[in-house]
Design a protein around this motif. Structure first.
Motif, PDB file in Angstrom:
ATOM      1  N   LEU A   1      70.884  27.517  46.604  1.00  0.00           N
ATOM      2  CA  LEU A   1      70.011  28.167  45.628  1.00  0.00           C
ATOM      3  C   LEU A   1      70.837  29.160  44.819  1.00  0.00           C
ATOM      4  O   LEU A   1      71.454  30.077  45.383  1.00  0.00           O
ATOM      5  CB  LEU A   1      68.859  28.887  46.344  1.00  0.00           C
ATOM      6  N   PHE A   2      70.874  28.982  43.481  1.00  0.00           N
ATOM      7  CA  PHE A   2      71.609  29.866  42.577  1.00  0.00           C
ATOM      8  C   PHE A   2      70.615  30.799  41.879  1.00  0.00           C
ATOM      9  O   PHE A   2      69.542  30.367  41.428  1.00  0.00           O
ATOM     10  CB  PHE A   2      72.376  29.047  41.530  1.00  0.00           C
ATOM     11  N   PHE A   3      71.014  32.057  41.775  1.00  0.00           N
ATOM     12  CA  PHE A   3      70.125  33.047  41.143  1.00  0.00           C
ATOM     13  C   PHE A   3      70.959  34.071  40.388  1.00  0.00           C
ATOM     14  O   PHE A   3      72.186  34.160  40.555  1.00  0.00           O
ATOM     15  CB  PHE A   3      69.250  33.732  42.200  1.00  0.00           C
ATOM     16  N   ARG A   4      70.252  34.838  39.544  1.00  0.00           N
ATOM     17  CA  ARG A   4      70.869  35.946  38.794  1.00  0.00           C
ATOM     18  C   ARG A   4      70.068  37.208  39.059  1.00  0.00           C
ATOM     19  O   ARG A   4      68.832  37.186  39.010  1.00  0.00           O
ATOM     20  CB  ARG A   4      70.900  35.631  37.305  1.00  0.00           C
ATOM     21  N   LEU A   5      70.789  38.286  39.326  1.00  0.00           N
ATOM     22  CA  LEU A   5      70.136  39.562  39.586  1.00  0.00           C
ATOM     23  C   LEU A   5      69.923  40.314  38.279  1.00  0.00           C
ATOM     24  O   LEU A   5      70.882  40.596  37.541  1.00  0.00           O
ATOM     25  CB  LEU A   5      70.979  40.417  40.538  1.00  0.00           C
ATOM     26  N   GLN A   6      68.681  40.621  37.984  1.00  0.00           N
ATOM     27  CA  GLN A   6      68.327  41.421  36.808  1.00  0.00           C
ATOM     28  C   GLN A   6      67.302  42.461  37.243  1.00  0.00           C
ATOM     29  O   GLN A   6      66.194  42.103  37.686  1.00  0.00           O
ATOM     30  CB  GLN A   6      67.762  40.543  35.688  1.00  0.00           C
ATOM     31  N   ASP A   7      67.703  43.706  37.119  1.00  0.00           N
ATOM     32  CA  ASP A   7      66.854  44.832  37.561  1.00  0.00           C
ATOM     33  C   ASP A   7      66.468  44.664  39.029  1.00  0.00           C
ATOM     34  O   ASP A   7      65.305  44.848  39.425  1.00  0.00           O
ATOM     35  CB  ASP A   7      65.591  44.940  36.695  1.00  0.00           C
ATOM     36  N   LYS A   8      67.480  44.265  39.820  1.00  0.00           N
ATOM     37  CA  LYS A   8      67.326  44.090  41.268  1.00  0.00           C
ATOM     38  C   LYS A   8      66.334  42.986  41.637  1.00  0.00           C
ATOM     39  O   LYS A   8      65.897  42.906  42.789  1.00  0.00           O
ATOM     40  CB  LYS A   8      66.891  45.397  41.926  1.00  0.00           C
ATOM     41  N   GLN A   9      66.022  42.128  40.693  1.00  0.00           N
ATOM     42  CA  GLN A   9      65.144  40.997  40.949  1.00  0.00           C
ATOM     43  C   GLN A   9      65.956  39.698  40.819  1.00  0.00           C
ATOM     44  O   GLN A   9      66.809  39.575  39.940  1.00  0.00           O
ATOM     45  CB  GLN A   9      63.974  40.981  39.956  1.00  0.00           C
ATOM     46  N   GLU A  10      65.653  38.739  41.694  1.00  0.00           N
ATOM     47  CA  GLU A  10      66.343  37.464  41.661  1.00  0.00           C
ATOM     48  C   GLU A  10      65.654  36.503  40.694  1.00  0.00           C
ATOM     49  O   GLU A  10      64.460  36.226  40.835  1.00  0.00           O
ATOM     50  CB  GLU A  10      66.387  36.824  43.056  1.00  0.00           C
ATOM     51  N   GLU A  11      66.429  36.030  39.727  1.00  0.00           N
ATOM     52  CA  GLU A  11      65.946  35.007  38.809  1.00  0.00           C
ATOM     53  C   GLU A  11      66.589  33.674  39.229  1.00  0.00           C
ATOM     54  O   GLU A  11      67.791  33.474  39.080  1.00  0.00           O
ATOM     55  CB  GLU A  11      66.334  35.336  37.370  1.00  0.00           C
ATOM     56  N   VAL A  12      65.783  32.754  39.793  1.00  0.00           N
ATOM     57  CA  VAL A  12      66.307  31.485  40.292  1.00  0.00           C
ATOM     58  C   VAL A  12      66.766  30.638  39.109  1.00  0.00           C
ATOM     59  O   VAL A  12      66.003  30.405  38.156  1.00  0.00           O
ATOM     60  CB  VAL A  12      65.250  30.742  41.125  1.00  0.00           C
ATOM     61  N   LEU A  13      67.980  30.174  39.193  1.00  0.00           N
ATOM     62  CA  LEU A  13      68.554  29.353  38.126  1.00  0.00           C
ATOM     63  C   LEU A  13      68.549  27.870  38.465  1.00  0.00           C
ATOM     64  O   LEU A  13      68.271  27.032  37.596  1.00  0.00           O
ATOM     65  CB  LEU A  13      69.995  29.792  37.843  1.00  0.00           C
ATOM     66  N   ASN A  14      68.855  27.506  39.721  1.00  0.00           N
ATOM     67  CA  ASN A  14      68.944  26.095  40.086  1.00  0.00           C
ATOM     68  C   ASN A  14      69.009  25.962  41.599  1.00  0.00           C
ATOM     69  O   ASN A  14      69.489  26.860  42.288  1.00  0.00           O
ATOM     70  CB  ASN A  14      70.193  25.464  39.449  1.00  0.00           C
ATOM     71  N   ILE A  15      68.506  24.794  42.113  1.00  0.00           N
ATOM     72  CA  ILE A  15      68.608  24.455  43.539  1.00  0.00           C
ATOM     73  C   ILE A  15      69.133  23.018  43.610  1.00  0.00           C
ATOM     74  O   ILE A  15      68.569  22.102  42.989  1.00  0.00           O
ATOM     75  CB  ILE A  15      67.247  24.555  44.250  1.00  0.00           C
ATOM     76  N   ASN A  16      70.236  22.811  44.342  1.00  0.00           N
ATOM     77  CA  ASN A  16      70.792  21.457  44.475  1.00  0.00           C
ATOM     78  C   ASN A  16      71.546  21.331  45.785  1.00  0.00           C
ATOM     79  O   ASN A  16      71.735  22.314  46.513  1.00  0.00           O
ATOM     80  CB  ASN A  16      71.685  21.109  43.276  1.00  0.00           C
ATOM     81  N   LEU A  17      72.015  20.105  46.069  1.00  0.00           N
ATOM     82  CA  LEU A  17      72.773  19.826  47.290  1.00  0.00           C
ATOM     83  C   LEU A  17      74.272  19.810  47.038  1.00  0.00           C
ATOM     84  O   LEU A  17      75.051  19.750  47.995  1.00  0.00           O
ATOM     85  CB  LEU A  17      72.348  18.475  47.877  1.00  0.00           C
ATOM     86  N   GLU A  18      74.682  19.805  45.771  1.00  0.00           N
ATOM     87  CA  GLU A  18      76.113  19.729  45.453  1.00  0.00           C
ATOM     88  C   GLU A  18      76.808  21.077  45.536  1.00  0.00           C
ATOM     89  O   GLU A  18      78.018  21.150  45.744  1.00  0.00           O
ATOM     90  CB  GLU A  18      76.321  19.146  44.055  1.00  0.00           C
ATOM     91  N   GLY A  19      76.085  22.148  45.323  1.00  0.00           N
ATOM     92  CA  GLY A  19      76.705  23.474  45.335  1.00  0.00           C
ATOM     93  C   GLY A  19      77.431  23.808  44.049  1.00  0.00           C
ATOM     94  O   GLY A  19      78.327  24.662  44.065  1.00  0.00           O
ATOM     95  N   ASN A  20      77.037  23.171  42.923  1.00  0.00           N
ATOM     96  CA  ASN A  20      77.664  23.435  41.630  1.00  0.00           C
ATOM     97  C   ASN A  20      76.595  23.827  40.619  1.00  0.00           C
ATOM     98  O   ASN A  20      75.525  23.218  40.551  1.00  0.00           O
ATOM     99  CB  ASN A  20      78.397  22.192  41.102  1.00  0.00           C
ATOM    100  N   LEU A  21      76.914  24.837  39.817  1.00  0.00           N
ATOM    101  CA  LEU A  21      76.047  25.246  38.705  1.00  0.00           C
ATOM    102  C   LEU A  21      76.932  25.474  37.488  1.00  0.00           C
ATOM    103  O   LEU A  21      77.896  26.233  37.545  1.00  0.00           O
ATOM    104  CB  LEU A  21      75.281  26.528  39.044  1.00  0.00           C
ATOM    105  N   THR A  22      76.617  24.797  36.362  1.00  0.00           N
ATOM    106  CA  THR A  22      77.399  24.903  35.142  1.00  0.00           C
ATOM    107  C   THR A  22      76.618  25.685  34.101  1.00  0.00           C
ATOM    108  O   THR A  22      75.477  25.329  33.767  1.00  0.00           O
ATOM    109  CB  THR A  22      77.764  23.516  34.595  1.00  0.00           C
TER     110      THR A  22
END
Length: 629
Positions: free
Chosen positions: A303-324
């Protein structure tokens, strides 16, 4: 010492027995033993020819030889027999027992088995009866060896969990059609596994031997182990060890194999892929890869996320472990994270990691001068270059790719025509390779033209002659571009000079004359700021040699040479006649002064010579030509 009361007959009895034994031993026909030469063990490979030898030792005129086979219960069955009569042995095969090919007996009484089979592994008894000499027997044991087929292994293709607290089936190893039965051993990464045959929780193995219809033996062994995470990269294999004749051994190994294991995640790694720098900077507009890897198997969800104002914004979920992130912008700088969703992991396992993404950018440069900057000759100016970016960029100046210096300001002092050219301001960031921008301007220096003149050198003795060809060249530079004019017609149009930026040149080719020597030839370069003039002088011009006089002299010399040749030829023709080419002895007129002709320029002899030579006048006449040649 004999007792004194012993009778005399009793004392003589031992002596008689000893004498009888000596007499029997001295008689050659009185031997009571038969000895045989039989190998106790014969070892052959399956399919080879077997010859069992049974040779009586000593000289026996008559004996009977028999071969028996002992079955597994110990009972004997006669196979063949032979009888020695004189010097020849007569043999007979009695019972082949259904063997194919059948048993044979050779001329020496040896038992022959063609194509040894596993069923031939028995005890063969040779019995020799030699009448009064007695009877003897000996046993030969036959062992037949067979190399097994290639070792095969069947690994467990399922997913084996390292969280099991008991041994699990790893693989089964098979070695088929060997004799005697082979032995199987197991290996992990080349090291032999010492596992017992008894069942336990850490590891053991089981074996099963099967006799095939051919009589050969097949062995299968199954390995059980309790697995650990370290076994995820291990290579396993098995080997069959078999025996050969004469105590030799062989070994057949199976192909290696690996296991598919299930084990929970213990550690997580999260990093920036190419083209990030070591400091975590990426260029604005590039596509960036975020890579996340956990050490669990099978691969968990990422699960990939971005922290903004201490909140997690989920960007992507996959089995490969890659986010472009495609074409990142400066606003995408910040904290990014990756979390592994593994529910089998231990409670204290760190399954989440974060990193900082820094997007480097560089805005277009700004110059205080326009793209074309015009300055008067010998004036001064300063040009400023400003850049905005992150990280802070550095500035440097170049002119026509030649470095000038670092910093935002370029100082131009007392500019000359050589100062003209293309000036470039380059902004770059040392920590982010390939992130740079440039901005250029063209410097134009205005002023009266600068002129340079070139002329060809005279060909002969550093001086010009009338009619020589001369080439004159004028080059000029300035801004605006100067115009080149000549005082004589026939010049070429002005063209740029290769390798000399800003220069134009024009050439004039003409014939040198005395008039040009006096007046000279001028070229002039002019533009709105002024003009510059140059005059070419030729100095003293030597006259050219007249061509007509030369021709007359050449003709006169040619005619003189021709007359000499004619006179010589005439003299040679007259050489054999009297008075030719010498004076006469009689009637020779006395010498006298020559008389002038009417013109007063020729002698009478010369006139006579031309006349006589041409028309052949009378010899010895009053004309006086008899002595002329």
């Amino acid at each position: 010492m004999e007792p004194p009361d012993a009778p005399g007959g009793a004392r003589r009895a031992p002596r008689l027995l000893l004498l009888l034994a000596l007499l029997l031993a001295a008689h050659p026909g009185a031997q009571a033993e038969v000895h045989l030469s039989v190998p106790p063990l014969v070892e052959v490979m399956r399919g080879e020819l077997v010859t069992l030898d049974c040779t009586p030792l000593g000289a026996h005129d008559h004996y009977v030889l028999e071969w028996f086979i002992t079955d597994r219960s110990g009972a004997r069955r006669r196979l063949a027999s032979a009888e020695m009569q004189g010097s020849k042995l007569q043999g007979t095969v009695h019972d082949a027992g259904g063997r194919s090919p059948p048993y044979q007996l050779d001329s020496r009484g040896r038992l022959v088995l063609a194509e040894a089979q596993v069923g031939d592994e028995r005890d063969y008894v040779c019995v020799v009866r030699a009448g009064a000499a007695g009877t003897a027997e000996a046993t030969a044991r036959l062992s037949v060896f067979a190399k097994p087929e290639a070792t095969e292994v069947s690994p467990n293709r399922g997913t084996l969990s390292v969280m099991e607290d008991s041994a699990q089936q790893i693989a089964t190893c098979n070695s088929q059609n060997g004799n005697p039965a082979p032995q199987i051993t197991w290996y992990r990464d080349g090291q032999r596994l010492q596992v017992p045959m008894e069942v336990n929780s850490e590891g053991y193995m089981t074996s099963r031997t099967v006799r095939e219809t051919s009589g050969l033996l097949s062995l299968s062994s199954t390995l059980y182990l309790r697995l650990h995470k370290a076994d995820r990269d291990a290579n396993f294999h098995c080997a069959a060890h078999y025996s050969l004749p004469s105590g030799h051994h062989g070994r057949l190994e199976s192909p290696p194999f690996r296991l598919t294991l299930h084990y929970p995640t213990e550690q997580v790694q999260f990093w920036l892929g190419s083209p990030a720098t070591t400091a975590g900077w990426v260029r604005e507009g590039d596509s960036v890869q975020l890579l996340c890897r956990g050490d669990g198997s099978p691969s968990p969800e990422y699960l990939f996320f971005r922290l903004q104002d201490k909140q997690e914004e989920v960007l992507n979920i996959n089995l490969e472990g890659n986010l472009t992130l495609v074409g990142v912008q400066r606003g995408q700088s910040g904290t990014y994270g990756c979390r592994v969703e593994d529910y089998d992991a231990a409670e204290d396992a760190q399954l989440s990691q974060t990193l900082e993404l820094h997007v480097a950018y560089l805005d277009p440069l700004e110059l205080s001068a326009s793209e074309d900057l015009s300055l008067p000759l010998k004036s001064s100016a300063a040009v400023n270059c400003s850049a905005r970016g992150l990280p802070s960029p550095a500035l440097r100046w170049t002119k026509d790719s030649v470095p000038l210096g670092d910093g935002p300001t370029l100082s131009l002092s007392s500019v000359t025509f050589d100062s003209a050219g293309t000036y470039t301001c380059e902004a770059f960031t040392p920590t982010v390779p390939l992130l740079s921008r440039t901005r250029s301007f063209e410097l134009l220096v205005q002023g009266s033209p600068e002129l340079k003149a070139e002329e060809t050198e005279p060909e002969a003795e550093s001086s010009w002659r009338e009619g020589d060809e001369a080439t004159l060249t004028c080059s000029a530079r300035g801004y605006p571009e100067p115009k080149l004019t000549w005082s004589q017609p026939g010049s070429s149009s002005a063209e740029p000079v290769p390798g000399r930026p800003g220069w134009v040149s024009s050439s004039l080719t003409l014939r040198v004359t005395s008039a040009l020597s006096q007046d000279g030839v001028s070229c002039e370069a002019s533009n709105p700021h002024g003009s510059t003039r140059h005059v070419f002088h030729f100095g003293t011009v030597a006259p050219q040699i007249p061509q007509a006089g030369v021709a007359v002299m050449a003709v006169a010399v040619s005619v003189g040479l021709l007359l000499l040749v004619v006179a010589a030829f005439y003299c040679m023709r007259r050489k054999g006649r009297p008075g030719c080419c010498r004076r006469g002895e009689k009637g020779t007129p006395p010498p006298r002064e020559p008389e002038l002709s009417q013109s007063g320029s020729e002698r009478p002899e010369q006139t006579g010579l031309l006349t006589g030579g041409t028309f052949g006048g009378a010899r010895g006449g009053s004309g006086g030509f008899g002595d002329e040649c």
